[in-house]
Design a protein around this motif. Structure first.
Motif, PDB file in Angstrom:
ATOM      1  N   VAL A 243       0.845  -1.232   0.012  1.00  0.00           N
ATOM      2  CA  VAL A 243       0.029  -0.023   0.058  1.00  0.00           C
ATOM      3  C   VAL A 243       0.925   1.235   0.197  1.00  0.00           C
ATOM      4  O   VAL A 243       1.910   1.159   0.811  1.00  0.00           O
ATOM      5  CB  VAL A 243      -0.914   0.017   1.436  1.00  0.00           C
ATOM      6  N   GLY A 247       2.643   1.569  -4.533  1.00  0.00           N
ATOM      7  CA  GLY A 247       1.925   0.476  -4.246  1.00  0.00           C
ATOM      8  C   GLY A 247       0.568   0.492  -4.607  1.00  0.00           C
ATOM      9  O   GLY A 247       0.159   1.534  -5.653  1.00  0.00           O
ATOM     10  N   HIS A 266       3.835   5.914   2.627  1.00  0.00           N
ATOM     11  CA  HIS A 266       2.636   4.846   2.914  1.00  0.00           C
ATOM     12  C   HIS A 266       1.399   5.633   3.014  1.00  0.00           C
ATOM     13  O   HIS A 266       0.108   5.166   2.556  1.00  0.00           O
ATOM     14  CB  HIS A 266       3.182   4.136   4.249  1.00  0.00           C
ATOM     15  N   ASN A 280       0.986   0.875  17.539  1.00  0.00           N
ATOM     16  CA  ASN A 280       2.578   1.206  17.587  1.00  0.00           C
ATOM     17  C   ASN A 280       2.900   1.201  18.710  1.00  0.00           C
ATOM     18  O   ASN A 280       2.081   1.773  19.692  1.00  0.00           O
ATOM     19  CB  ASN A 280       2.549   2.357  16.399  1.00  0.00           C
ATOM     20  N   ASP A 298       2.031  -3.291  21.932  1.00  0.00           N
ATOM     21  CA  ASP A 298       3.001  -4.297  21.088  1.00  0.00           C
ATOM     22  C   ASP A 298       1.961  -4.950  20.425  1.00  0.00           C
ATOM     23  O   ASP A 298       0.984  -5.698  20.710  1.00  0.00           O
ATOM     24  CB  ASP A 298       3.723  -5.155  22.151  1.00  0.00           C
ATOM     25  N   LEU A 299       1.922  -4.950  19.000  1.00  0.00           N
ATOM     26  CA  LEU A 299       1.088  -5.589  18.222  1.00  0.00           C
ATOM     27  C   LEU A 299       0.996  -7.208  18.336  1.00  0.00           C
ATOM     28  O   LEU A 299      -0.041  -7.665  18.179  1.00  0.00           O
ATOM     29  CB  LEU A 299       1.427  -5.098  16.687  1.00  0.00           C
TER      30      LEU A 299
HETATM   31  P1  FAD Z   1       9.496   1.220   9.804  1.00  0.00           P
HETATM   32  O1  FAD Z   1       9.752   2.163   9.262  1.00  0.00           O
HETATM   33  O2  FAD Z   1      10.693  -0.022  10.021  1.00  0.00           O
HETATM   34  O3  FAD Z   1       8.411   1.115  11.178  1.00  0.00           O
HETATM   35  C1  FAD Z   1       8.001   0.126  11.984  1.00  0.00           C
HETATM   36  C2  FAD Z   1       7.130   0.585  13.026  1.00  0.00           C
HETATM   37  O4  FAD Z   1       6.612  -0.380  13.825  1.00  0.00           O
HETATM   38  C3  FAD Z   1       7.580   1.781  13.822  1.00  0.00           C
HETATM   39  O5  FAD Z   1       7.069   2.889  13.825  1.00  0.00           O
HETATM   40  C4  FAD Z   1       7.865   1.131  15.153  1.00  0.00           C
HETATM   41  O6  FAD Z   1       7.661   1.919  16.294  1.00  0.00           O
HETATM   42  C5  FAD Z   1       6.804   0.037  15.101  1.00  0.00           C
HETATM   43  N1  FAD Z   1       7.004  -1.184  16.058  1.00  0.00           N
HETATM   44  C6  FAD Z   1       7.913  -1.797  16.003  1.00  0.00           C
HETATM   45  N2  FAD Z   1       7.744  -3.122  16.810  1.00  0.00           N
HETATM   46  C7  FAD Z   1       6.456  -2.998  16.879  1.00  0.00           C
HETATM   47  C8  FAD Z   1       5.699  -3.883  18.047  1.00  0.00           C
HETATM   48  N3  FAD Z   1       5.817  -4.831  18.520  1.00  0.00           N
HETATM   49  N4  FAD Z   1       4.340  -3.489  18.186  1.00  0.00           N
HETATM   50  C9  FAD Z   1       3.932  -2.324  17.516  1.00  0.00           C
HETATM   51  N5  FAD Z   1       4.614  -1.611  16.797  1.00  0.00           N
HETATM   52  C10 FAD Z   1       5.901  -1.937  16.498  1.00  0.00           C
HETATM   53  N6  FAD Z   1       6.577   2.582   1.786  1.00  0.00           N
HETATM   54  C11 FAD Z   1       5.274   2.157   1.369  1.00  0.00           C
HETATM   55  O7  FAD Z   1       4.693   1.690   2.537  1.00  0.00           O
HETATM   56  N7  FAD Z   1       4.593   2.096   0.642  1.00  0.00           N
HETATM   57  C12 FAD Z   1       5.126   2.638  -0.542  1.00  0.00           C
HETATM   58  O8  FAD Z   1       4.357   2.802  -1.705  1.00  0.00           O
HETATM   59  C13 FAD Z   1       6.402   3.236  -0.386  1.00  0.00           C
HETATM   60  N8  FAD Z   1       6.744   3.694  -1.529  1.00  0.00           N
HETATM   61  C14 FAD Z   1       7.989   4.329  -1.454  1.00  0.00           C
HETATM   62  C15 FAD Z   1       8.661   5.156  -2.523  1.00  0.00           C
HETATM   63  C16 FAD Z   1       9.887   5.741  -2.251  1.00  0.00           C
HETATM   64  C17 FAD Z   1      10.372   6.486  -3.590  1.00  0.00           C
HETATM   65  C18 FAD Z   1      10.517   5.559  -1.365  1.00  0.00           C
HETATM   66  C19 FAD Z   1      12.108   6.409  -1.029  1.00  0.00           C
HETATM   67  C20 FAD Z   1      10.012   5.136  -0.148  1.00  0.00           C
HETATM   68  C21 FAD Z   1       8.934   4.175  -0.191  1.00  0.00           C
HETATM   69  N9  FAD Z   1       8.408   3.658   0.992  1.00  0.00           N
HETATM   70  C22 FAD Z   1       6.919   3.266   0.846  1.00  0.00           C
HETATM   71  C23 FAD Z   1       9.078   3.243   2.058  1.00  0.00           C
HETATM   72  C24 FAD Z   1       8.826   4.401   3.351  1.00  0.00           C
HETATM   73  O9  FAD Z   1       9.631   5.409   3.097  1.00  0.00           O
HETATM   74  C25 FAD Z   1       8.980   3.675   4.564  1.00  0.00           C
HETATM   75  O10 FAD Z   1      10.528   3.322   4.574  1.00  0.00           O
HETATM   76  C26 FAD Z   1       8.077   2.356   5.039  1.00  0.00           C
HETATM   77  O11 FAD Z   1       6.703   2.665   4.662  1.00  0.00           O
HETATM   78  C27 FAD Z   1       8.327   1.875   6.332  1.00  0.00           C
HETATM   79  O12 FAD Z   1       7.787   0.634   6.674  1.00  0.00           O
HETATM   80  P2  FAD Z   1       7.435   0.241   8.031  1.00  0.00           P
HETATM   81  O13 FAD Z   1       6.604   1.375   8.771  1.00  0.00           O
HETATM   82  O14 FAD Z   1       6.926  -1.151   7.913  1.00  0.00           O
HETATM   83  O15 FAD Z   1       8.645   0.079   8.813  1.00  0.00           O
END
Ligand code: FAD
Length: 313
Positions: A243, A247, A266, A280, A298-299
């Motif tokens: 997403v 996406g 995102h 989160n 904690d998820l």
């Molecule tokens: P993370 O940034 O690692 O975040 C994880 C989160 O989970 C943190 O907030 C943390 O506090 C929390 N967490 C950790 N452990 C737990 C737990 N046990 N319980 C609850 N919470 C917890 N991203 C997209 O999603 N979609 C896109 O279409 C997209 N396109 C992009 C395009 C470009 C050009 C670029 C540069 C990036 C793009 N991204 C995209 C990537 C985006 O910038 C982020 O890196 C990505 O969305 C982060 O994913 P995340 O939140 O899963 O991971």
């Protein structure tokens, strides 16, 4: 003036995005034609002809179009183009591949991801991952655009439209250098992500427990499953679940984000959801800025507890 819409379908059914594109096309207050490309299209064509507001369905049915390549779709649209002033499609992976080719071949501007049509030829579209909404106006004689389906209501059924057969071009796929090799489909009994009423999305922290944690919740809610790009890139979820900006763009009634940081890329794909629930560990996570309900938890504990508390749909 007449509007031509490239219909999205899966070979059996018209996709909801096509109905939403029909609603977008109503802005011209002009006859709307749908073109359906593929092979063995009887059911799809009949369904297309029943959409309210559509006056003609052009059916291009040929074995060579069973897996239509963007080059062929563009060539066919170009063949039809002289009769139309607007060529429109839902903003899907297939249309993103085909329509810019049509615009280039017609030497007109490609207007992508339109979320609102203020007046014929005046459009609003997001830029900078949705941080800015831009109003664009095109003076081209033919308008070529894709519309973000979730920004428009789906057209219902109405009086039956005419169905017209159009011969596929003789030179299909031999006129270009691309050929279909194979397609791998994810088989799922979940609703389609782009049009689901409820979406449950997981982020990077789910790691190898992505399915084990999210599937039971999604099953109880009758939800589609989504993923962040970080979860996809790490191999925890398949690519078609992503997403966001790069996406699928979704706007469901309910969006549950578990372990999702809320990066701008995102948010660009989900912030128009009606109700957003975020789980989160970090109380300062950006996702809480768009969430209607936030749970700092904690998820791995909260999601199973939520699942257990829900009665199956
Ligand atoms: P993370 O940034 O690692 O975040 C994880 C989160 O989970 C943190 O907030 C943390 O506090 C929390 N967490 C950790 N452990 C737990 C737990 N046990 N319980 C609850 N919470 C917890 N991203 C997209 O999603 N979609 C896109 O279409 C997209 N396109 C992009 C395009 C470009 C050009 C670029 C540069 C990036 C793009 N991204 C995209 C990537 C985006 O910038 C982020 O890196 C990505 O969305 C982060 O994913 P995340 O939140 O899963 O991971």
């Amino acid at each position: 003036m007449t509007v031509l819409i490239l219909a999205e379908h899966d070979g059996k059914q018209i996709k909801k995005a096509t109905r939403q594109a029909v609603t977008a096309a109503a802005a011209w207050n002009a006859p709307i034609h749908l073109v359906v490309l593929g092979h063995e299209l009887q059911a799809v064509t009949a369904e297309a002809a029943a959409i309210a507001g559509v006056s003609e369905v052009i059916c291009v049915d040929a074995p060579a179009l069973a897996h239509a390549l963007a080059e062929d779709v563009a060539a066919l649209l170009l063949d039809l183009a002289p009769k139309y002033q607007v060529i429109l499609a839902p903003y899907s992976a297939a249309a993103k591949n085909a329509l810019p080719r049509v615009a280039a071949l017609l030497d007109v501007a490609m207007i992508s991801d339109v979320i609102s049509i203020s007046a014929p030829a005046t459009y609003i579209r997001p830029t900078y991952a949705g941080s800015v909404l831009t109003t664009v106006e095109s003076s081209d004689a033919v308008q070529v655009l894709t519309v973000r389906a979730s920004s428009f209501d789906a057209a219902a059924n109405g009086p039956a439209a005419n169905i017209v057969d159009h011969a596929a071009l003789a030179a299909l796929s031999s006129q270009n250098q691309a050929r279909f090799v194979s397609a791998t489909h994810t088989i799922s009994d979940r609703p389609e992500l782009a049009s689901a009423r409820v979406v449950v999305t997981g982020g990077r922290p789910l790691e190898t427990r992505f399915d084990a944690i999210l599937n039971p919740l999604a099953a109880k809610l009758g939800a589609a499953i989504g993923a962040t790009r970080a979860a996809v890139d790490a191999g925890f979820a398949p690519n078609d679940l992503q997403v966001g900006q790069t996406g699928t763009v979704v706007a469901p009634e309910l969006y549950i984000a578990a372990g999702v940081s809320g990066a701008a890329q995102h948010l660009a794909g989900m912030k128009d959801s009606k109700v957003i629930v975020a789980i989160n560990l970090d109380p300062d996570a950006a996702i809480f800025q768009v969430a209607d309900f936030g749970l700092v938890a904690d998820l791995f504990e909260a999601v199973p507890e939520l699942t257990a508390a829900l009665v199956a749909e």
